[in-house]
Design a protein around this motif. Sequence first.
Motif, short mmCIF file in Angstrom:
data_model
loop_
_atom_site.label_atom_id
_atom_site.label_comp_id
_atom_site.label_asym_id
_atom_site.label_seq_id
_atom_site.Cartn_x
_atom_site.Cartn_y
_atom_site.Cartn_z
N GLU A 73 -13.82 39.09 14.33
CA GLU A 73 -15.02 38.52 14.94
C GLU A 73 -14.85 38.37 16.44
OE1 GLU A 73 -17.01 35.44 11.76
OE2 GLU A 73 -15.72 34.63 13.31
N GLY A 74 -15.96 38.47 17.12
CA GLY A 74 -16.04 38.11 18.53
C GLY A 74 -17.33 37.32 18.69
N ALA A 75 -17.34 36.37 19.59
CA ALA A 75 -18.54 35.57 19.80
C ALA A 75 -18.68 35.23 21.27
CB ALA A 75 -18.48 34.28 18.98
N ALA A 76 -19.90 34.90 21.64
CA ALA A 76 -20.17 34.42 22.99
C ALA A 76 -21.33 33.44 22.91
CB ALA A 76 -20.52 35.57 23.93
N VAL A 77 -21.28 32.45 23.77
CA VAL A 77 -22.36 31.47 23.85
C VAL A 77 -22.78 31.33 25.31
CG1 VAL A 77 -21.60 30.19 21.80
CG2 VAL A 77 -20.81 29.46 24.05
N ARG A 78 -24.05 30.92 25.50
CA ARG A 78 -24.59 30.67 26.84
C ARG A 78 -25.03 29.22 26.90
NH1 ARG A 78 -28.19 34.44 26.85
NH2 ARG A 78 -29.98 33.17 26.26
N ASP A 79 -24.56 28.49 27.90
CA ASP A 79 -24.91 27.07 27.99
C ASP A 79 -26.19 26.86 28.80
OD1 ASP A 79 -24.27 27.04 30.75
OD2 ASP A 79 -22.42 25.91 30.47
N GLU A 80 -26.54 25.60 28.97
CA GLU A 80 -27.80 25.24 29.63
C GLU A 80 -27.87 25.65 31.09
OE1 GLU A 80 -25.11 21.77 30.62
OE2 GLU A 80 -25.38 23.10 28.91
N THR A 81 -26.74 25.96 31.71
CA THR A 81 -26.74 26.40 33.11
C THR A 81 -26.62 27.91 33.23
OG1 THR A 81 -24.34 26.23 33.39
CG2 THR A 81 -25.64 24.23 33.80
N GLY A 82 -26.52 28.60 32.10
CA GLY A 82 -26.40 30.05 32.13
C GLY A 82 -24.97 30.56 32.08
N ARG A 83 -24.00 29.64 32.09
CA ARG A 83 -22.59 30.07 31.98
C ARG A 83 -22.35 30.61 30.58
NH1 ARG A 83 -19.73 24.64 33.90
NH2 ARG A 83 -21.33 23.98 32.43
N GLY A 139 -17.57 21.34 29.94
CA GLY A 139 -18.62 20.42 30.36
C GLY A 139 -20.03 20.78 29.92
N ALA A 140 -20.19 21.80 29.10
CA ALA A 140 -21.53 22.15 28.64
C ALA A 140 -22.11 21.01 27.81
CB ALA A 140 -21.49 23.42 27.79
N GLU A 141 -23.40 20.77 28.01
CA GLU A 141 -24.09 19.72 27.26
C GLU A 141 -25.00 20.27 26.19
OE1 GLU A 141 -25.92 17.01 29.98
OE2 GLU A 141 -24.05 16.64 31.03
N SER A 142 -25.37 21.54 26.31
CA SER A 142 -26.20 22.18 25.29
C SER A 142 -26.03 23.69 25.37
CB SER A 142 -27.68 21.80 25.46
OG SER A 142 -28.19 22.33 26.66
N LEU A 143 -26.49 24.37 24.33
CA LEU A 143 -26.44 25.82 24.29
C LEU A 143 -27.85 26.39 24.28
CD1 LEU A 143 -23.65 26.50 21.64
CD2 LEU A 143 -23.45 26.49 24.13
N GLU A 144 -28.02 27.50 25.00
CA GLU A 144 -29.29 28.23 24.99
C GLU A 144 -29.30 29.31 23.92
OE1 GLU A 144 -29.90 29.94 28.83
OE2 GLU A 144 -30.55 28.06 29.71
N ALA A 145 -28.14 29.94 23.70
CA ALA A 145 -28.07 31.04 22.74
C ALA A 145 -26.61 31.31 22.39
CB ALA A 145 -28.70 32.30 23.31
N ALA A 146 -26.43 31.99 21.26
CA ALA A 146 -25.10 32.39 20.81
C ALA A 146 -25.20 33.77 20.18
CB ALA A 146 -24.55 31.38 19.80
#
Length: 109
Positions: A26-36, A64-71
Motif C-alpha cells: 500500500e501507499g497513501a497520501a493525505v492533504r491537510d487543511e492548509t494544502g500540505r 500540526g494538521a488539524e483536519s484533512l481535505e482528502a486522502a
Amino acid sequence: MSELDAEDVKIITLARSTRARVGGGEGAAVRDETGRTYAAGSVELPSLKLSALQVAVAMAVSSGAESLEAAAVVTEDEAPDIAAVRDLGPKAPVLVAGPDGAVRAVLRS
C-alpha cells in the motif's frame, strides 16, 4: 466517476510513488487543511503494524494538521480501513486506487 482535480491527482501520484519506492502493498497520501501533503507506506514490524493511511494521518497530525481535505490510498484491498482518516477528516473523500493508479472508488462520510 467524475473528473479528478489536479490536487487529487497529486495525492494519488504521491501514494503510487511511495508504494513503488518502498515495495509495499500500500501507499497513501493525505492533504491537510492548509494544502500540505503527507505520503506514507504501510509499516509491518514484529511489534507494530500500520496501514499506509494510518501512517500518513499520523504524519499529518504530528506536523500540526488539524483536519484533512482528502486522502488517497493505492492498494489491492477492496475495502481499506479509513477510520484514521475519519478521525481527522470526517467528510474528506478517500480516493481508493489500484496499483495502476485508476480510481476504483471514492469513499465519503
